[in-house]
Each structure stands twice: as structure tokens, then as C-alpha cells.
Enzyme design. Structure first.
Site, PDB file in Angstrom:
ATOM      1  N   GLN A 104      -5.144  29.205 -15.296  1.00 46.63           N
ATOM      2  CA  GLN A 104      -5.952  27.992 -15.435  1.00 46.63           C
ATOM      3  C   GLN A 104      -6.850  27.813 -14.214  1.00 46.63           C
ATOM      4  O   GLN A 104      -6.373  27.793 -13.077  1.00 46.63           O
ATOM      5  CB  GLN A 104      -5.088  26.743 -15.605  1.00 46.63           C
ATOM      6  N   TYR A 199     -10.270  15.960 -13.640  1.00 47.75           N
ATOM      7  CA  TYR A 199     -10.928  16.863 -12.699  1.00 47.75           C
ATOM      8  C   TYR A 199     -12.407  17.046 -13.081  1.00 47.75           C
ATOM      9  O   TYR A 199     -12.895  16.427 -14.018  1.00 47.75           O
ATOM     10  CB  TYR A 199     -10.150  18.178 -12.606  1.00 47.75           C
ATOM     11  N   ARG A 247      -9.291  23.325 -21.980  1.00 46.51           N
ATOM     12  CA  ARG A 247      -8.360  22.189 -22.035  1.00 46.51           C
ATOM     13  C   ARG A 247      -9.117  20.874 -21.929  1.00 46.51           C
ATOM     14  O   ARG A 247      -9.994  20.714 -21.081  1.00 46.51           O
ATOM     15  CB  ARG A 247      -7.327  22.296 -20.912  1.00 46.51           C
ATOM     16  N   ARG A 341       6.886  19.382 -18.900  1.00 48.19           N
ATOM     17  CA  ARG A 341       8.054  18.944 -18.128  1.00 48.19           C
ATOM     18  C   ARG A 341       9.351  19.601 -18.584  1.00 48.19           C
ATOM     19  O   ARG A 341      10.163  19.995 -17.735  1.00 48.19           O
ATOM     20  CB  ARG A 341       8.131  17.410 -18.154  1.00 48.19           C
TER      21      ARG A 341
HETATM   22  C1  LIG Z   1       3.867  17.640 -12.002  1.00 48.00           C
HETATM   23  C2  LIG Z   1       2.820  17.923 -13.017  1.00 48.00           C
HETATM   24  C3  LIG Z   1       1.810  18.806 -12.694  1.00 48.00           C
HETATM   25  C4  LIG Z   1       0.794  19.073 -13.620  1.00 48.00           C
HETATM   26  N1  LIG Z   1      -0.187  19.975 -13.318  1.00 48.00           N
HETATM   27  C5  LIG Z   1      -1.146  20.269 -14.226  1.00 48.00           C
HETATM   28  C6  LIG Z   1      -2.123  21.267 -13.964  1.00 48.00           C
HETATM   29  O1  LIG Z   1      -2.137  21.948 -12.933  1.00 48.00           O
HETATM   30  N2  LIG Z   1      -3.061  21.485 -14.914  1.00 48.00           N
HETATM   31  C7  LIG Z   1      -3.091  20.773 -16.089  1.00 48.00           C
HETATM   32  O2  LIG Z   1      -3.963  21.008 -16.932  1.00 48.00           O
HETATM   33  N3  LIG Z   1      -2.153  19.840 -16.365  1.00 48.00           N
HETATM   34  C8  LIG Z   1      -1.178  19.591 -15.478  1.00 48.00           C
HETATM   35  N4  LIG Z   1      -0.196  18.690 -15.789  1.00 48.00           N
HETATM   36  C9  LIG Z   1      -0.145  18.098 -17.135  1.00 48.00           C
HETATM   37  C10 LIG Z   1       0.807  18.921 -18.001  1.00 48.00           C
HETATM   38  O3  LIG Z   1       0.253  20.191 -18.293  1.00 48.00           O
HETATM   39  C11 LIG Z   1       1.104  18.212 -19.346  1.00 48.00           C
HETATM   40  O4  LIG Z   1      -0.107  17.876 -19.947  1.00 48.00           O
HETATM   41  C12 LIG Z   1       1.962  16.960 -19.176  1.00 48.00           C
HETATM   42  O5  LIG Z   1       3.106  17.239 -18.388  1.00 48.00           O
HETATM   43  C13 LIG Z   1       2.426  16.432 -20.536  1.00 48.00           C
HETATM   44  O6  LIG Z   1       3.111  17.430 -21.252  1.00 48.00           O
HETATM   45  P1  LIG Z   1       4.729  17.402 -21.408  1.00 48.00           P
HETATM   46  O7  LIG Z   1       5.062  16.149 -22.188  1.00 48.00           O
HETATM   47  O8  LIG Z   1       5.064  18.645 -22.173  1.00 48.00           O
HETATM   48  O9  LIG Z   1       5.280  17.392 -20.029  1.00 48.00           O
HETATM   49  C14 LIG Z   1       0.810  18.410 -14.878  1.00 48.00           C
HETATM   50  C15 LIG Z   1       1.855  17.520 -15.181  1.00 48.00           C
HETATM   51  C16 LIG Z   1       2.852  17.294 -14.281  1.00 48.00           C
HETATM   52  C17 LIG Z   1       3.982  16.380 -14.671  1.00 48.00           C
END
Ligand SMILES: Cc1cc2nc3c(=O)[nH]c(=O)nc-3n(C[C@H](O)[C@H](O)[C@H](O)COP(=O)(O)O)c2cc1C
Length: 397
Positions: A104, A199, A247, A341
Site C-alpha cells: 500500500q 490522507y 482504496r 483488527r
Molecule cells: C491501528 C490501525 C492502523 C491502520 N492503518 C491503516 C493503513 O496503514 N492503511 C489503511 O488503508 N488503513 C489503515 N487502517 C484501517 C484498517 O485497514 C481498516 O479499515 C479498519 O481497521 C477497519 O477494518 P476492521 O473492522 O477489519 O478492523 C488502520 C486501522 C487501525 C486500527
């Protein structure tokens, strides 16, 4: 045993995936100080590949330390020979366990950590705006101390950003293309362009932040012009045989309940633009893919975007077990699910789901995320054995 579609093979653009499970991109700030992916990261990604994920999407990686492109301290980059060599180790380790991996690429724009901005420079964005700030996503004591913050969920503020000139836009798009080429040379199977979560590219897509009156703002078509330019340059650099994912989200890190004021009509217009984009797949990012904040009686946003764009979709947000993944397929909201997560907390998420056994899911805990304690050996073992893992519902660690 679980008997849904999650473990069906699927083709995604040029890639043949062994299942429909992607690991969502997750920032961890664990790279070396110069942005080089290190052995801890190799072990972390390999561990999740071994756990059965079909497609690893890496954490957001900066294309170049240029024009506020770096978002975080210890964020990995893909700009130098050293970075590339580090990513090669990660990609090789994931491939060894049968997973594909895409890198990414993200440019932080106006929400770059102020500590990453060089002396005399100003963060950039679509327009001259200033973020309202965000809540720091870490329990890391050093980071709190360094930033002079305390307490739970402290607020971080950002300086005002300046709008990118036409020359800047070209430079940033070229940086993305060069980094994408390096990712492919490192052995990655493609790249994901981060147009979500607050971003830089999101700053163009969100009409609240994009106040431009030139060709890069003012309508869904114009707002998507710069993201399209980035994707086109990447395609020219890496060719048709590598995956490009784009994305997109409504939320931003500084706007967790993001809302496109034009509502459903803007979603539909974005769907048209995504349909024209030279990306193989669109990735919807959210904390709950079922949200439709404009009109709860309208379909979830990814359902509309997928239908109108006609593109394959990776769908993300609150997918935590087999049934919640199946829901995505049943509602035509996605072809692949991205799980965030839960894969942090459970590197064997895929195999646990495959087993169909009841499992005592461990609560996601942010302290395992940003600069996690290295004694958390369950998630970060080194010296990984070959994949011979057998699901065991009792096993938490
Ligand atoms: C600690 C953390 C770091 C994340 N870092 C990124 C990232 O680097 N790039 C991105 O597109 N989304 C990032 N996200 C968003 C996650 O990819 C995802 O959209 C979000 O956790 C919801 O999905 P889930 O319910 O499966 O956790 C991050 C989320 C968390 C909690």
C-alpha cells in the site's frame, strides 16, 4: 467445518488468489528509523501469511520523503534500494506461505505527523486547509512523551497545509510510480493506492477538503482526476500484469464520521469515476461496511459503488467471522473481504474460521498495534516453521 464462499479460489485482476481473504492494511510504525522494513516486520507478515490469508495488503508506505509524503515516524518507505531490499524479504516470506502481497502506497498530505515535516516546509493538501486534528492511536509511552501528550486518546494537532501546484501534482504522481516500480522489483504482486482514510488522495475526494476551482476540484470527476493520474502513472510503470487496487472511504483519520454532503448523488458520481479508473479492484475502507450515513434505507455505500463502477471490490469494515464475511458476498458488497483488527489479534484468523469451531475471540487492543511490545511472542515469532498449523479452538496464544 465452515462451508461458505470465503475459501473459494478467486481471480483478482491478474492475480489468482487461493481464497477471498485479504489482510487489511494496518500501520504499525515498526520500520527502522530510515523507513527500512526490518526482520520483525518480515516475521509479522509471514506469520499472517502462514495463518492462511490469501492476499496481504501491507501497511501504508510512503512513496518518497518529499512534500509531506511521510505520515508517521518509523513508517516504512519504498523509495531507496535499502527499502526495496527490506520489502523483498517481506514479499519472499509471504510467498513462501502461499499468500500474494501488494504494497500500500500512501502520501499523508495535511495529516502527516508534524515531526516528519522538514524544516521550513509546510504540509500539502488539495487546498489551503487545516485538519481539525485527530485522536492519537497509540498507548506507546515514548510516543506520548515525545509529543508532550498524556491521558487516553489524546488529540494531535496539525499545521495549516498549502495546496499542491500543478508541478507538485506531477512530482507526487511520479513518486507513486517510482515507488510502485520498486515494490514490483521487490517481488510484490501489485500495489494498493491509498485514496482513503484522510490522507492526500482522500483530501482530493472529500469535497469538504477539496476547494479547488481548477481541473482537480469542484465535481466528482474533477476530484478524482488526481487519483486517476496517480493510477495511470503507476500502470505505465508496472504494466498490465501486476495488480492495482484503489482504496477509498468516507471516513478520515481526522473525521471518523465522515459525511459527503451531497450524499447518495456523490456516491453514485464517484461510482462512475471509479468505473473509469485503470485499477483492477476497488477497496472500500470503513469501520462498518453496512453504514449508509445519508439514507439508512439506501444500500450500503460499497454496494452502490460496486454496482455503478462495475469493478471487483475488496470490502472492509467489521468483518470478524465467517458469517459476517458471507454477508458481504450475499449482499453483493464485495468479492473479497479485508479483515483488519481481527488479523492483528489473531494471525490464524483464516484457519480459525475454516475450522468452523467456536472460538473465544480476543478483544482487539491498540497496544498490540503501534510499536507493539516485542515480548508479544504469539504474534511475532521468528524462525517460522513450514505451514502445518492445525486449528485449535482452545489456543489463544
Ligand atoms: C491501528 C490501525 C492502523 C491502520 N492503518 C491503516 C493503513 O496503514 N492503511 C489503511 O488503508 N488503513 C489503515 N487502517 C484501517 C484498517 O485497514 C481498516 O479499515 C479498519 O481497521 C477497519 O477494518 P476492521 O473492522 O477489519 O478492523 C488502520 C486501522 C487501525 C486500527
Amino acid at each position: 467445518m465452515y462451508s461458505g464462499k470465503l475459501f473459494d479460489n478467486i481471480n483478482c485482476g491478474p492475480l489468482a488468489l487461493k481464497n477471498r481473504i485479504a489482510m487489511a492494511p494496518l500501520t504499525r510504525q515498526c520500520a527502522d528509523d530510515d523507513g527500512t522494513p526490518n526482520d520483525e516486520m518480515v516475521a509479522y507478515y509471514a506469520r499472517r501469511a502462514r495463518g492462511g490469508i490469501g492476499l496481504i495488503i501491507t501497511e501504508g508506505t510512503y512513496p518518497a520523503d518529499n512534500l509531506s509524503g511521510v505520515g508517521y515516524l518509523n513508517q516504512p518507505g519504498c523509495e531507496t534500494d535499502k527499502h526495496q531490499a527490506g520489502w523483498k524479504k517481506v514479499a519472499d516470506a509471504c510467498h513462501k506461505h502461499g499468500a500474494k502481497i501488494i504494497l500500500q502506497l500512501m502520501h499523508a498530505g495535511r495529516v502527516a505527523d508534524p515531526r516528519t515535516i522538514k524544516e521550513g516546509e509546510q504540509p500539502v493538501s488539495a487546498s489551503d486547509t487545516k485538519s481539525t486534528g485527530w485522536v492519537l492511536y497509540t498507548d506507546n509511552d515514548t510516543e506520548l512523551h515525545d509529543r508532550g501528550l498524556s491521558g487516553d486518546w489524546p488529540q494531535v494537532n496539525f499545521p495549516p497545509a498549502r495546496s499542491l501546484t500543478e508541478d507538485d501534482l506531477n512530482a507526487v504522481a511520479d513518486d507513486f510510480a517510482a515507488a510502485a516500480k520498486r515494490a514490483i522489483d521487490a517481488g510484490c504482486d501489485g500495489v494498493e493506492v491509498h485514496g482513503a482514510n484522510g490522507y492526500l488522495l482522500y483530501q482530493f475526494t472529500d469535497p469538504k477538503q477539496n476547494l479547488r476551482t481548477d481541473a482537480y476540484g469542484g465535481s466528482a470527476e474533477n476530484n478524482m482526476r488526481f487519483p486517476n493520474m496517480v493510477v495511470d502513472r503507476i500502470r505505465a510503470a508496472i504494466g498490465p500484469d501486476k495488480l492495482i487496487s484503489y482504496r477509498i472511504s468516507q471516513d478520515g483519520v481526522d473525521d471518523f464520521t465522515g459525511f459527503w454532503e451531497a450524499g447518495q448523488s456523490y456516491v453514485e458520481a464517484l461510482g462512475v469515476e471509479l468505473g473509469k479508473m485503470d485499477a483492477d479492484v476497488i477497496h472500500w475502507s470503513s469501520f462498518n461496511w453496512k453504514d449508509n450515513r445519508f439514507d439508512p434505507s439506501a444500500p450500503p455505500v460499497p454496494v452502490t459503488l460496486k454496482k455503478i463502477s462495475g469493478k471487483p471490490f475488496i470490502t472492509n469494515g467489521n468483518i470478524f467471522d465467517g458469517a459476517s464475511a458471507e454477508d458481504v458476498f450475499d449482499q453483493a458488497a464485495g468479492d473479497i473481504v479485508a479483515v483488519g483488527r481481527p488479523t492483528f489479534a489473531h494471525p490464524d484468523w483464516a484457519y480459525i474460521v475454516a475450522s468452523g469451531m467456536d472460538y473465544d475471540w480476543m478483544e482487539f487492543d491498540r497496544k498490540y498495534v503501534i510499536k507493539p511490545a516485542y515480548d508479544y511472542t504469539y504474534a511475532y515469532p521468528t524462525g517460522l516453521p513450514e505451514r502445518d498449523w492445525a486449528p485449535n479452538a482452545k489456543m489463544k496464544r
